[in-house]
Design a protein around this motif. Structure first.
Motif, PDB file in Angstrom:
ATOM      1  N   ILE A  91       6.511  28.247  38.038  1.00  0.00           N
ATOM      2  CA  ILE A  91       5.246  27.507  37.909  1.00  0.00           C
ATOM      3  C   ILE A  91       4.954  26.838  39.241  1.00  0.00           C
ATOM      4  O   ILE A  91       5.859  26.322  39.892  1.00  0.00           O
ATOM      5  CB  ILE A  91       5.362  26.438  36.799  1.00  0.00           C
ATOM      6  N   VAL A  92       3.706  26.879  39.644  1.00  0.00           N
ATOM      7  CA  VAL A  92       3.339  26.220  40.903  1.00  0.00           C
ATOM      8  C   VAL A  92       2.196  25.246  40.670  1.00  0.00           C
ATOM      9  O   VAL A  92       1.285  25.504  39.871  1.00  0.00           O
ATOM     10  CB  VAL A  92       2.917  27.246  41.989  1.00  0.00           C
ATOM     11  N   LEU A  93       2.272  24.127  41.338  1.00  0.00           N
ATOM     12  CA  LEU A  93       1.183  23.155  41.256  1.00  0.00           C
ATOM     13  C   LEU A  93       0.028  23.677  42.097  1.00  0.00           C
ATOM     14  O   LEU A  93       0.245  24.349  43.110  1.00  0.00           O
ATOM     15  CB  LEU A  93       1.656  21.800  41.796  1.00  0.00           C
ATOM     16  N   THR A  94      -1.159  23.406  41.646  1.00  0.00           N
ATOM     17  CA  THR A  94      -2.328  23.882  42.379  1.00  0.00           C
ATOM     18  C   THR A  94      -3.415  22.806  42.396  1.00  0.00           C
ATOM     19  O   THR A  94      -3.489  21.986  41.484  1.00  0.00           O
ATOM     20  CB  THR A  94      -2.888  25.180  41.741  1.00  0.00           C
ATOM     21  N   GLN A  95      -4.229  22.831  43.429  1.00  0.00           N
ATOM     22  CA  GLN A  95      -5.368  21.890  43.502  1.00  0.00           C
ATOM     23  C   GLN A  95      -6.596  22.505  42.846  1.00  0.00           C
ATOM     24  O   GLN A  95      -7.598  21.823  42.631  1.00  0.00           O
ATOM     25  CB  GLN A  95      -5.731  21.606  44.979  1.00  0.00           C
ATOM     26  N   MET A  96      -6.512  23.810  42.521  1.00  0.00           N
ATOM     27  CA  MET A  96      -7.727  24.509  42.100  1.00  0.00           C
ATOM     28  C   MET A  96      -8.090  24.195  40.651  1.00  0.00           C
ATOM     29  O   MET A  96      -7.228  23.965  39.810  1.00  0.00           O
ATOM     30  CB  MET A  96      -7.559  26.011  42.297  1.00  0.00           C
ATOM     31  N   SER A  97      -9.379  24.223  40.377  1.00  0.00           N
ATOM     32  CA  SER A  97      -9.850  23.776  39.075  1.00  0.00           C
ATOM     33  C   SER A  97      -9.428  24.721  37.948  1.00  0.00           C
ATOM     34  O   SER A  97      -9.396  24.324  36.787  1.00  0.00           O
ATOM     35  CB  SER A  97     -11.368  23.642  39.097  1.00  0.00           C
ATOM     36  N   GLY A  98      -9.101  25.972  38.276  1.00  0.00           N
ATOM     37  CA  GLY A  98      -8.721  26.922  37.230  1.00  0.00           C
ATOM     38  C   GLY A  98      -7.326  26.703  36.682  1.00  0.00           C
ATOM     39  O   GLY A  98      -6.915  27.368  35.736  1.00  0.00           O
ATOM     40  N   GLY A  99      -6.566  25.764  37.246  1.00  0.00           N
ATOM     41  CA  GLY A  99      -5.181  25.554  36.806  1.00  0.00           C
ATOM     42  C   GLY A  99      -5.103  24.864  35.455  1.00  0.00           C
ATOM     43  O   GLY A  99      -6.082  24.306  34.953  1.00  0.00           O
ATOM     44  N   VAL A 100      -3.919  24.918  34.852  1.00  0.00           N
ATOM     45  CA  VAL A 100      -3.707  24.288  33.545  1.00  0.00           C
ATOM     46  C   VAL A 100      -3.446  22.789  33.772  1.00  0.00           C
ATOM     47  O   VAL A 100      -2.578  22.428  34.565  1.00  0.00           O
ATOM     48  CB  VAL A 100      -2.477  24.913  32.846  1.00  0.00           C
ATOM     49  N   PRO A 101      -4.189  21.914  33.077  1.00  0.00           N
ATOM     50  CA  PRO A 101      -3.980  20.479  33.289  1.00  0.00           C
ATOM     51  C   PRO A 101      -2.674  20.001  32.646  1.00  0.00           C
ATOM     52  O   PRO A 101      -2.292  20.472  31.576  1.00  0.00           O
ATOM     53  CB  PRO A 101      -5.191  19.830  32.607  1.00  0.00           C
ATOM     54  N   ALA A 102      -2.004  19.072  33.318  1.00  0.00           N
ATOM     55  CA  ALA A 102      -0.743  18.524  32.802  1.00  0.00           C
ATOM     56  C   ALA A 102      -0.606  17.076  33.266  1.00  0.00           C
ATOM     57  O   ALA A 102      -1.163  16.680  34.287  1.00  0.00           O
ATOM     58  CB  ALA A 102       0.433  19.352  33.316  1.00  0.00           C
ATOM     59  N   ARG A 103       0.161  16.304  32.490  1.00  0.00           N
ATOM     60  CA  ARG A 103       0.376  14.897  32.829  1.00  0.00           C
ATOM     61  C   ARG A 103       1.871  14.721  33.109  1.00  0.00           C
ATOM     62  O   ARG A 103       2.714  15.134  32.306  1.00  0.00           O
ATOM     63  CB  ARG A 103      -0.059  14.037  31.640  1.00  0.00           C
ATOM     64  N   VAL A 104       2.193  14.094  34.227  1.00  0.00           N
ATOM     65  CA  VAL A 104       3.599  13.941  34.624  1.00  0.00           C
ATOM     66  C   VAL A 104       4.253  12.831  33.800  1.00  0.00           C
ATOM     67  O   VAL A 104       3.750  11.713  33.737  1.00  0.00           O
ATOM     68  CB  VAL A 104       3.711  13.612  36.130  1.00  0.00           C
ATOM     69  N   ASP A 105       5.367  13.182  33.144  1.00  0.00           N
ATOM     70  CA  ASP A 105       6.138  12.175  32.395  1.00  0.00           C
ATOM     71  C   ASP A 105       7.237  11.591  33.271  1.00  0.00           C
ATOM     72  O   ASP A 105       7.374  10.396  33.410  1.00  0.00           O
ATOM     73  CB  ASP A 105       6.798  12.823  31.168  1.00  0.00           C
ATOM     74  N   VAL A 106       8.059  12.475  33.804  1.00  0.00           N
ATOM     75  CA  VAL A 106       9.209  12.051  34.605  1.00  0.00           C
ATOM     76  C   VAL A 106       9.347  13.009  35.772  1.00  0.00           C
ATOM     77  O   VAL A 106       9.114  14.200  35.635  1.00  0.00           O
ATOM     78  CB  VAL A 106      10.525  12.115  33.774  1.00  0.00           C
ATOM     79  N   SER A 107       9.761  12.452  36.894  1.00  0.00           N
ATOM     80  CA  SER A 107       9.984  13.288  38.068  1.00  0.00           C
ATOM     81  C   SER A 107      11.433  13.077  38.498  1.00  0.00           C
ATOM     82  O   SER A 107      11.839  11.963  38.786  1.00  0.00           O
ATOM     83  CB  SER A 107       9.004  12.770  39.129  1.00  0.00           C
ATOM     84  N   GLU A 108      12.236  14.139  38.462  1.00  0.00           N
ATOM     85  CA  GLU A 108      13.665  14.005  38.781  1.00  0.00           C
ATOM     86  C   GLU A 108      13.949  14.613  40.138  1.00  0.00           C
ATOM     87  O   GLU A 108      13.787  15.828  40.325  1.00  0.00           O
ATOM     88  CB  GLU A 108      14.520  14.773  37.761  1.00  0.00           C
ATOM     89  N   MET A 109      14.417  13.803  41.062  1.00  0.00           N
ATOM     90  CA  MET A 109      14.765  14.321  42.386  1.00  0.00           C
ATOM     91  C   MET A 109      16.154  14.971  42.318  1.00  0.00           C
ATOM     92  O   MET A 109      17.131  14.329  41.972  1.00  0.00           O
ATOM     93  CB  MET A 109      14.753  13.138  43.373  1.00  0.00           C
ATOM     94  N   MET A 110      16.201  16.265  42.592  1.00  0.00           N
ATOM     95  CA  MET A 110      17.484  16.970  42.524  1.00  0.00           C
ATOM     96  C   MET A 110      18.034  17.274  43.912  1.00  0.00           C
ATOM     97  O   MET A 110      18.996  18.005  44.062  1.00  0.00           O
ATOM     98  CB  MET A 110      17.323  18.295  41.764  1.00  0.00           C
ATOM     99  N   GLY A 111      17.408  16.787  44.941  1.00  0.00           N
ATOM    100  CA  GLY A 111      17.858  17.071  46.304  1.00  0.00           C
ATOM    101  C   GLY A 111      16.882  18.006  46.969  1.00  0.00           C
ATOM    102  O   GLY A 111      15.900  17.583  47.571  1.00  0.00           O
ATOM    103  N   SER A 112      17.124  19.302  46.813  1.00  0.00           N
ATOM    104  CA  SER A 112      16.239  20.253  47.472  1.00  0.00           C
ATOM    105  C   SER A 112      15.005  20.589  46.636  1.00  0.00           C
ATOM    106  O   SER A 112      14.130  21.326  47.076  1.00  0.00           O
ATOM    107  CB  SER A 112      17.007  21.534  47.798  1.00  0.00           C
ATOM    108  N   ALA A 113      14.949  20.078  45.415  1.00  0.00           N
ATOM    109  CA  ALA A 113      13.780  20.308  44.558  1.00  0.00           C
ATOM    110  C   ALA A 113      13.568  19.098  43.660  1.00  0.00           C
ATOM    111  O   ALA A 113      14.489  18.313  43.439  1.00  0.00           O
ATOM    112  CB  ALA A 113      13.983  21.553  43.700  1.00  0.00           C
ATOM    113  N   VAL A 114      12.357  18.986  43.162  1.00  0.00           N
ATOM    114  CA  VAL A 114      12.066  17.952  42.164  1.00  0.00           C
ATOM    115  C   VAL A 114      11.765  18.665  40.853  1.00  0.00           C
ATOM    116  O   VAL A 114      11.032  19.667  40.842  1.00  0.00           O
ATOM    117  CB  VAL A 114      10.827  17.117  42.579  1.00  0.00           C
ATOM    118  N   HIS A 115      12.384  18.174  39.790  1.00  0.00           N
ATOM    119  CA  HIS A 115      12.061  18.712  38.470  1.00  0.00           C
ATOM    120  C   HIS A 115      11.032  17.776  37.851  1.00  0.00           C
ATOM    121  O   HIS A 115      11.333  16.626  37.549  1.00  0.00           O
ATOM    122  CB  HIS A 115      13.305  18.769  37.581  1.00  0.00           C
TER     123      HIS A 115
END
Ligand code: ADP
Length: 428
Positions: free
Chosen positions: A292-316
């Motif tokens: 899944i990739v985040l996008t700025q474009m209007s055609g993307g699926v809307p979502a609301r962030v609950d929690v952001s987990e820093m895993m080092g080289s990536a964020v979940h």
């Protein structure tokens, strides 16, 4: 070294529990097979039937072309390593490893040579004079493996051998088993509930649920072409996201629609759906967090962030989207981390998309992957799939490759048991 054939093998325990149902598998000589699935799915029972420790209720088992249903364990030329080490506490490491050979009356000189060779392979030479109680869990498991190696068995069976070790040791021993496999060159059947172990060790993985084989395939096959929702959820970490979506068919073209966002499926996926003449329908859509990739474009699926987990080289990023919880793996670049732009705060509204080559469509009723017929995708039946890099993302940038996550640490009991080696004990 031997091939094995399990044909319609079934196990019904005395209490009429059906633990294993019509298990069919051809195992090639020197292959490393991993049986994986949640607790109670019948993995150990299957392994114990191969070992001869459980009677086979129905079906046939062949080892090296010989039917062995009624052959006792000691005559099957098999060695087995258990989760609980099963070492003799009053014997030294040397004697524990040598024990089975002594019972078989091997000359002392030969025993000494085999014990020292095994100790060297396992890097425990300096421990040979110690008693098991003076060893760590990892060292005890090496001794248990050493005792199996000296037998030079045709088939090496391992039942959750790393489950009693803490996470760090487990990772280390996992690499040791990969090296061991290269050195002793025999057929392995390995049981685990840990999908990371299964993925890293197996030439092929057998995924089981409630006594039934769900899918057999290479790690890549079961990851990329899960036969059903169960396999899709069991293999891969973090788990595959699922959404209620619609599969749309327009002539020979297929796309999926989720909350107004529409993504065309890749030609490979379209071809498989067309081959099964799959009609448009409501489906469960599966997309792995790393696809899944985040996008700025209007055609993307809307979502609301609950929690952001820093895993080092990536964020979940855990989000709520389309009424479901989902996870998005976002790779972190050095630059973003330095600018402090690597974590998305709770409540942020984002949009996401995914590639048409990275989605899976499952039947709402049965959970079956609609790209395949009623039979799970067989290894050889999987057509070669183009690399995902060849498929442009419909709306956004390149997603990151999967980030393997360490299994949670769960050190279990660390008990020495004086049950010895069931294969050797049968000789007495
Ligand atoms: P796994 O190894 O996948 O955890 P098992 O093969 O140990 O699963 O068990 C499969 C099923 O058989 C479970 O329902 C379990 O309770 C049952 N079972 C296992 N051993 C016995 C036994 N000796 N008698 C009766 N039922 C058993």
């Amino acid at each position: 070294m031997a091939d094995l054939s399990l044909r319609n093998v079934k196990k019904i325990y005395d209490n009429s529990v059906v633990a294993v149902q019509s298990f069919n598998l051809e195992i090639a000589d020197k292959e490393f097979i991993v049986l994986v699935g949640p607790s109670g799915c019948g993995k150990s029972t299957t392994l114990r039937m191969v070992a001869g420790l459980e009677e086979i209720s129905e079906g046939e088992l062949y080892i090296g072309g010989r039917k062995v249903n009624t052959v006792p364990p000691k005559d099957r030329d098999i060695a087995m390593v258990f989760q609980n080490y099963a070492l003799y506490p009053h014997m030294t490491v040397y004697d524990n490893i040598a024990y089975g050979l002594k019972l078989r009356k091997f000359p002392k000189r030969v025993i000494d040579q085999k014990v020292r060779e095994a100790a060297e392979i396992l890097d425990i030479t300096e421990l040979l004079k110690r008693k098991p109680k003076a060893l760590s869990g990892g060292q005890r498991q090496r001794v248990a493996i050493g005792r199996a190696i000296v037998r030079e068995p045709q088939v090496f069976l391992m039942d959750e051998p790393l489950s009693n070790l803490d996470a760090k040791l487990r990772n280390q021993m996992r690499s040791e088993i990969i090296k061991l496999r290269q050195r002793i060159n025999t057929t392995f059947i390995y049981v685990t509930h840990d999908q990371t172990e299964a993925m890293t060790l197996g030439d092929r993985i057998v995924i089981m649920k409630e006594g039934f084989v769900q899918q057999v395939g290479t790690p890549q096959e079961v990851f990329r072409h899960p036969a059903n929702l169960f396999v899709a959820g069991f293999i891969g970490t973090p788990q595959m996201n699922t959404f209620d979506a619609r599969l749309i068919r327009e002539g020979g073209r297929y796309s999926v629609e989720l909350e107004g966002a529409r993504v065309a499926l890749s030609p490979e996926k379209e071809a498989r759906l067309l081959a099964g003449d799959v009609p448009g329908q409501e489906v469960v859509l599966g997309v792995r967090p790393e696809h899944i990739v985040l996008t700025q474009m209007s055609g993307g699926v809307p979502a609301r962030v609950d929690v952001s987990e820093m895993m080092g080289s990536a964020v979940h990023i855990h989000v709520e989207a389309c009424g479901r919880e989902a996870v998005i793996v976002v790779p972190v670049s050095e630059e973003a981390a330095e600018r402090g732009e690597d974590v998305i705060s709770t409540g942020t509204l984002v949009r996401f998309t995914f590639r048409g080559s990275a989605v899976h469509v499952f039947d709402r009723e049965t959970g079956r992957n609609l790209e395949y017929g009623p039979e799970p995708p067989a290894a050889e039946a999987n057509p070669p799939v183009a690399s995902q890099a060849e498929e442009p993302a419909p709306l956004a940038a390149e997603p990151s490759p999967a980030l393997p996550e360490e299994p949670a640490s769960a050190p279990g009991e660390d008990v020495l048991q004086d049950i010895g080696d069931p294969f050797a004990e049968d000789d007495t």
